[in-house]
Scaffold this motif. Sequence first.
Motif, PDB file in Angstrom:
ATOM      1  N   SER A  13     -36.121 -24.620 -43.422  1.00 36.48           N
ATOM      2  CA  SER A  13     -37.508 -25.089 -43.527  1.00 36.48           C
ATOM      3  C   SER A  13     -38.412 -24.447 -42.467  1.00 36.48           C
ATOM      4  O   SER A  13     -39.632 -24.600 -42.519  1.00 36.48           O
ATOM      5  CB  SER A  13     -37.583 -26.620 -43.443  1.00 36.48           C
ATOM      6  N   ASP A  14     -37.822 -23.714 -41.523  1.00 40.87           N
ATOM      7  CA  ASP A  14     -38.607 -23.004 -40.492  1.00 40.87           C
ATOM      8  C   ASP A  14     -38.941 -21.563 -40.902  1.00 40.87           C
ATOM      9  O   ASP A  14     -39.484 -20.799 -40.094  1.00 40.87           O
ATOM     10  CB  ASP A  14     -37.832 -22.966 -39.162  1.00 40.87           C
ATOM     11  N   MET A  15     -38.607 -21.203 -42.144  1.00 41.66           N
ATOM     12  CA  MET A  15     -38.680 -19.790 -42.550  1.00 41.66           C
ATOM     13  C   MET A  15     -40.089 -19.186 -42.446  1.00 41.66           C
ATOM     14  O   MET A  15     -40.244 -18.033 -42.034  1.00 41.66           O
ATOM     15  CB  MET A  15     -38.163 -19.643 -43.988  1.00 41.66           C
ATOM     16  N   ALA A  16     -41.114 -19.962 -42.797  1.00 41.32           N
ATOM     17  CA  ALA A  16     -42.477 -19.399 -42.764  1.00 41.32           C
ATOM     18  C   ALA A  16     -42.841 -18.943 -41.352  1.00 41.32           C
ATOM     19  O   ALA A  16     -43.539 -17.935 -41.175  1.00 41.32           O
ATOM     20  CB  ALA A  16     -43.480 -20.435 -43.258  1.00 41.32           C
ATOM     21  N   ILE A  17     -42.350 -19.654 -40.342  1.00 44.61           N
ATOM     22  CA  ILE A  17     -42.665 -19.281 -38.955  1.00 44.61           C
ATOM     23  C   ILE A  17     -41.840 -18.057 -38.554  1.00 44.61           C
ATOM     24  O   ILE A  17     -42.328 -17.164 -37.860  1.00 44.61           O
ATOM     25  CB  ILE A  17     -42.373 -20.469 -37.998  1.00 44.61           C
ATOM     26  N   ALA A  18     -40.591 -18.020 -39.014  1.00 47.97           N
ATOM     27  CA  ALA A  18     -39.737 -16.863 -38.708  1.00 47.97           C
ATOM     28  C   ALA A  18     -40.316 -15.586 -39.317  1.00 47.97           C
ATOM     29  O   ALA A  18     -40.247 -14.510 -38.713  1.00 47.97           O
ATOM     30  CB  ALA A  18     -38.327 -17.104 -39.235  1.00 47.97           C
ATOM     31  N   GLU A  19     -40.928 -15.713 -40.486  1.00 49.25           N
ATOM     32  CA  GLU A  19     -41.500 -14.527 -41.137  1.00 49.25           C
ATOM     33  C   GLU A  19     -42.632 -13.920 -40.315  1.00 49.25           C
ATOM     34  O   GLU A  19     -42.833 -12.708 -40.311  1.00 49.25           O
ATOM     35  CB  GLU A  19     -41.974 -14.880 -42.555  1.00 49.25           C
ATOM     36  N   LYS A  20     -43.342 -14.770 -39.576  1.00 49.56           N
ATOM     37  CA  LYS A  20     -44.400 -14.233 -38.693  1.00 49.56           C
ATOM     38  C   LYS A  20     -43.782 -13.318 -37.644  1.00 49.56           C
ATOM     39  O   LYS A  20     -44.346 -12.279 -37.299  1.00 49.56           O
ATOM     40  CB  LYS A  20     -45.124 -15.385 -37.982  1.00 49.56           C
ATOM     41  N   GLU A 120     -45.611 -15.444 -34.377  1.00 51.23           N
ATOM     42  CA  GLU A 120     -46.127 -14.092 -34.144  1.00 51.23           C
ATOM     43  C   GLU A 120     -46.106 -13.751 -32.649  1.00 51.23           C
ATOM     44  O   GLU A 120     -45.572 -12.718 -32.240  1.00 51.23           O
ATOM     45  CB  GLU A 120     -47.549 -13.975 -34.714  1.00 51.23           C
ATOM     46  N   ASN A 121     -46.642 -14.657 -31.830  1.00 53.20           N
ATOM     47  CA  ASN A 121     -46.661 -14.367 -30.390  1.00 53.20           C
ATOM     48  C   ASN A 121     -45.249 -14.325 -29.801  1.00 53.20           C
ATOM     49  O   ASN A 121     -45.012 -13.600 -28.818  1.00 53.20           O
ATOM     50  CB  ASN A 121     -47.513 -15.392 -29.646  1.00 53.20           C
ATOM     51  N   ALA A 122     -44.314 -15.075 -30.376  1.00 54.89           N
ATOM     52  CA  ALA A 122     -42.929 -14.992 -29.895  1.00 54.89           C
ATOM     53  C   ALA A 122     -42.421 -13.555 -30.032  1.00 54.89           C
ATOM     54  O   ALA A 122     -41.756 -13.027 -29.130  1.00 54.89           O
ATOM     55  CB  ALA A 122     -42.040 -15.946 -30.683  1.00 54.89           C
ATOM     56  N   ALA A 123     -42.765 -12.916 -31.132  1.00 53.78           N
ATOM     57  CA  ALA A 123     -42.310 -11.537 -31.350  1.00 53.78           C
ATOM     58  C   ALA A 123     -43.033 -10.562 -30.421  1.00 53.78           C
ATOM     59  O   ALA A 123     -42.429  -9.627 -29.892  1.00 53.78           O
ATOM     60  CB  ALA A 123     -42.518 -11.148 -32.802  1.00 53.78           C
ATOM     61  N   TRP A 124     -44.342 -10.779 -30.222  1.00 53.06           N
ATOM     62  CA  TRP A 124     -45.070  -9.896 -29.291  1.00 53.06           C
ATOM     63  C   TRP A 124     -44.501 -10.032 -27.884  1.00 53.06           C
ATOM     64  O   TRP A 124     -44.381  -9.043 -27.150  1.00 53.06           O
ATOM     65  CB  TRP A 124     -46.570 -10.221 -29.283  1.00 53.06           C
TER      66      TRP A 124
END
Length: 167
Positions: A13-20, A120-124
């Motif tokens: 259920s966290d997938m949408a955030i992981a996709e960012k 997104e910011n986690a990845a940056w």
Amino acid sequence: MNKRTAIILGSDSDMAIAEKSMNVFKKLGINYEAHIISAHRTPERAREFAVNARKNNFGVIIAIAGKAAHLAGVLVAYTRLPVIGVPVKSSDLGGLDALLSTVQMPSGVPVSCVAIDGGENAAWLAARILAVSNDELAEKLERESQIMTENVNHKDKTLQEKLNCEQ
Ligand code: RP5
């Protein structure tokens, strides 16, 4: 060999955030793996992943979880790699539950926590950590930063033109 990144989701259920996060890694050409591992439902798997993460050439781990979000804290307890926690918004408490669960770590066991739903910011941030020892990635980040600046300047120019027309 360049370090990889891991994106760990507490639930599908966290997938949408992981996709960012994945979209940023794709843009930057950063190698990543994504896994669904729960601190509560699969704690042994969480331990095993974190214990072996450095050996498996990961340089940084993103942990995405909502509600009683212990995932980042459990992973960082078993590895000395940097762990970035992403608290996920829930329908009940709006993500404040996950934010506090992720950010309030005891001294000596740090989780770097980004905003609620901040995939997104986690990845940056992960990219900046990897860029410390990767000049090519550091140059890409520099270019992306310039593009961001140009975009804002362009938007301001458009706004000024619109306002001038209206006066
Ligand atoms: C957390 O509980 C997960 O990370 C998810 O954000 C939340 C709800 O999980 P599900 O019940 O939808 O699997 O552990």
